[in-house]
Design an enzyme around this catalytic site. Structure first.
Site, short mmCIF file in Angstrom:
data_model
loop_
_atom_site.label_atom_id
_atom_site.label_comp_id
_atom_site.label_asym_id
_atom_site.label_seq_id
_atom_site.Cartn_x
_atom_site.Cartn_y
_atom_site.Cartn_z
CB THR A 13 -0.92 0.00 1.24
OG1 THR A 13 -1.71 -1.19 1.21
CG2 THR A 13 -1.82 1.21 1.25
CD GLU A 71 -2.41 -2.88 -1.36
OE1 GLU A 71 -2.87 -1.72 -1.38
OE2 GLU A 71 -2.06 -3.45 -0.31
CB SER A 77 -5.10 -9.66 -0.25
OG SER A 77 -6.14 -8.89 -0.81
CD GLN A 125 16.53 6.94 1.54
OE1 GLN A 125 16.13 8.04 1.87
NE2 GLN A 125 17.78 6.68 1.25
CB SER A 158 -8.68 -9.09 6.07
OG SER A 158 -8.85 -9.85 4.92
CG HIS A 186 10.68 -1.01 5.42
ND1 HIS A 186 10.04 -0.06 6.18
CD2 HIS A 186 9.73 -1.92 5.10
CE1 HIS A 186 8.76 -0.39 6.32
NE2 HIS A 186 8.55 -1.50 5.66
CE LYS A 210 -5.82 -5.18 -0.17
NZ LYS A 210 -4.49 -5.15 0.46
N1 LIG Z 1 8.82 3.06 3.52
C1 LIG Z 1 8.04 3.12 4.60
N2 LIG Z 1 8.21 4.08 5.53
C2 LIG Z 1 7.42 4.15 6.62
N3 LIG Z 1 6.42 3.30 6.89
C3 LIG Z 1 6.20 2.30 6.01
C4 LIG Z 1 6.98 2.16 4.82
N4 LIG Z 1 6.52 1.08 4.15
C5 LIG Z 1 5.51 0.58 4.87
N5 LIG Z 1 5.30 1.30 5.99
C6 LIG Z 1 4.30 1.04 7.03
O1 LIG Z 1 4.31 -0.36 7.31
C7 LIG Z 1 2.98 -0.85 7.48
C8 LIG Z 1 2.72 -1.94 6.45
O2 LIG Z 1 2.80 -1.39 5.14
P1 LIG Z 1 1.64 -1.58 4.06
O3 LIG Z 1 0.31 -1.35 4.69
O4 LIG Z 1 1.99 -0.75 2.89
O5 LIG Z 1 1.83 -3.13 3.76
P2 LIG Z 1 0.99 -4.05 2.76
O6 LIG Z 1 1.96 -4.93 2.05
O7 LIG Z 1 0.12 -3.18 1.91
O8 LIG Z 1 0.09 -4.93 3.74
P3 LIG Z 1 -1.29 -5.74 3.41
O9 LIG Z 1 -0.85 -7.11 3.01
O10 LIG Z 1 -2.01 -5.70 4.71
O11 LIG Z 1 -2.01 -5.01 2.32
C9 LIG Z 1 2.06 0.36 7.35
O12 LIG Z 1 1.81 0.87 8.64
C10 LIG Z 1 2.88 1.35 6.54
O13 LIG Z 1 2.53 2.69 6.78
MG LIG Z 2 -1.93 -3.13 1.76
#
Ligand SMILES: Nc1ncnc2c1ncn2[C@@H]1O[C@H](COP(=O)(O)OP(=O)(O)OP(=O)(O)O)[C@@H](O)[C@H]1O
Ligand SMILES: [Mg+2]
Length: 228
Positions: free
Chosen positions: A19, A118, A120, A210, A44, A183, A40
Site C-alpha cells: 500500500t 494491489e 492481498s 526509504q 481484511s 525500508h 483492491k
Molecule cells: N517506507 C516506509 N516508511 C514508513 N512506513 C512504512 C513504509 N513502508 C511501509 N510502511 C508502514 O508499514 C505498514 C505496512 O505497510 P503496508 O500497509 O503498505 O503493507 P501491505 O503490504 O500493503 O500490507 P497488506 O498485506 O495488509 O495489504 C504500514 O503501517 C505502513 O505505513
Molecule cells: Mg496493503
C-alpha cells in the site's frame, strides 16, 4: 471509453509495503499528469464504517495520491477479521466472486488510463477457499491479464523471499516486471541484496524506497511503461 493499462502490485508477504509503495506510484503518476487510479479486491481487518474505510489501504492511497473517488469504488470486499480473505469469508460470509471483482476492475479501468491493483498478502494468498470455489490472487491476475511488480523488504532475508516468489510466479506464467525494495536504509547488505536479486532473478530492482519516503525514486515515464 478508453481501457486502462494495468499493473498488479504484489509482495513477498503481508505488511511489506504494497500500500505504501502503491500510494507513491499512483501519486507520482498523477503528479506527472497521468490519469492514474487504484483498486483492491479484498481487505481484511477492517471495521465496515466510514472511518474504517478511510483508515484502510484504499483510504490511504486515496489520500496520498489525491484520488477524487468514492472509497466503495476502490475496494470490493471488506472483512472485519484480520485474516486472509478466504478465512474471513468462512467466518463472516460474503466470499469473493470473480465476476464481481472483474466488474469492479472494469468500472475503474473505464475511468482511468493507468490502473494499479494491489494484491492481498503475498502471491499465494487465497481469496476464497470453500466447497463452491477456490480462488487465488493469481486467478485474478490472469483473468485481468496483468503484469506485476513485487515489493520486498530491503533487508535481511529478502534474497530468499524474492527468489522464491519470482520462481513461483514464473512457474505460474505471471510476468514480474520489476522489484521494489522497501525500508531501504542504504547499508552494504541492502546494496548487495539489490545486486543479488538482479543477478539471481534477471529482474531489475526498479526503486529503493526509504523509511517515510514521500516520493518514489523512479521517473514517471518509466513507471508508466510498466503498465500494459
Ligand atoms: N517506507 C516506509 N516508511 C514508513 N512506513 C512504512 C513504509 N513502508 C511501509 N510502511 C508502514 O508499514 C505498514 C505496512 O505497510 P503496508 O500497509 O503498505 O503493507 P501491505 O503490504 O500493503 O500490507 P497488506 O498485506 O495488509 O495489504 C504500514 O503501517 C505502513 O505505513
Ligand atoms: Mg496493503
Amino acid at each position: 471509453m478508453p481501457e486502462a493499462k494495468g499493473l498488479f502490485v504484489t509482495a513477498t508477504s503481508t505488511e511489506v509495503g504494497k500500500t505504501y509503495v502503491t500510494a507513491l506510484i499512483v501519486k507520482k503518476l498523477r503528479e506527472a499528469g497521468y490519469n492514474a487510479g487504484y483498486y483492491k479486491a479484498a481487505l481484511s481487518g477492517l471495521e465496515k464504517t466510514k472511518a474504517g474505510l478511510q483508515a484502510s489501504d484504499a483510504g490511504y492511497v486515496k489520500q496520498v495520491a489525491g484520488l477524487d473517488e468514492d472509497l466503495s469504488n476502490l475496494v470490493t470486499y471488506i472483512y472485519e477479521n484480520p485474516v486472509s480473505p478466504h478465512l474471513a469469508a468462512q467466518m463472516e460470509g460474503n466470499p469473493v466472486e470473480l465476476p464481481l471483482v472483474k466488474a469492479a476492475y472494469a468500472k475503474a479501468a473505464a475511468k482511468y488510463d493507468y490502473l494499479t491493483m494491489e494484491g492481498s498478502g503475498g502471491i499465494m494468498c487465497p481469496l476464497r477457499y470453500d466447497s463452491s470455489a477456490r480462488i487465488f490472487l493469481e486467478d485474478v491476475i490472469k483473468e485481468l491479464n496483468l503484469g506485476t511488480v513485487l515489493v520486498a523488504h530491503a533487508g535481511l532475508g529478502t534474497i530468499n523471499a524474492v527468489v522464491l516468489t519470482v520462481e513461483y510466479m514464473r512457474y505460474r506464467d505471471i510476468a514480474v516486471k520489476g522489484v521494489i525494495l522497501n525500508h531501504f536504509c542504504g547499508s552494504l547488505m541492502e546494496l548487495d541484496n539489490k545486486k543479488m536479486i538482479e543477478e539471481l532473478t534477471g529482474i531489475p530492482v526498479l526503486a529503493l524506497v526509504q523509511e517515510n519516503a514521500v516520493e518514489i525514486n523512479l521517473e514517471a515515464g518509466r513507471l508508466a511503461a510498466l503498465y500494459a
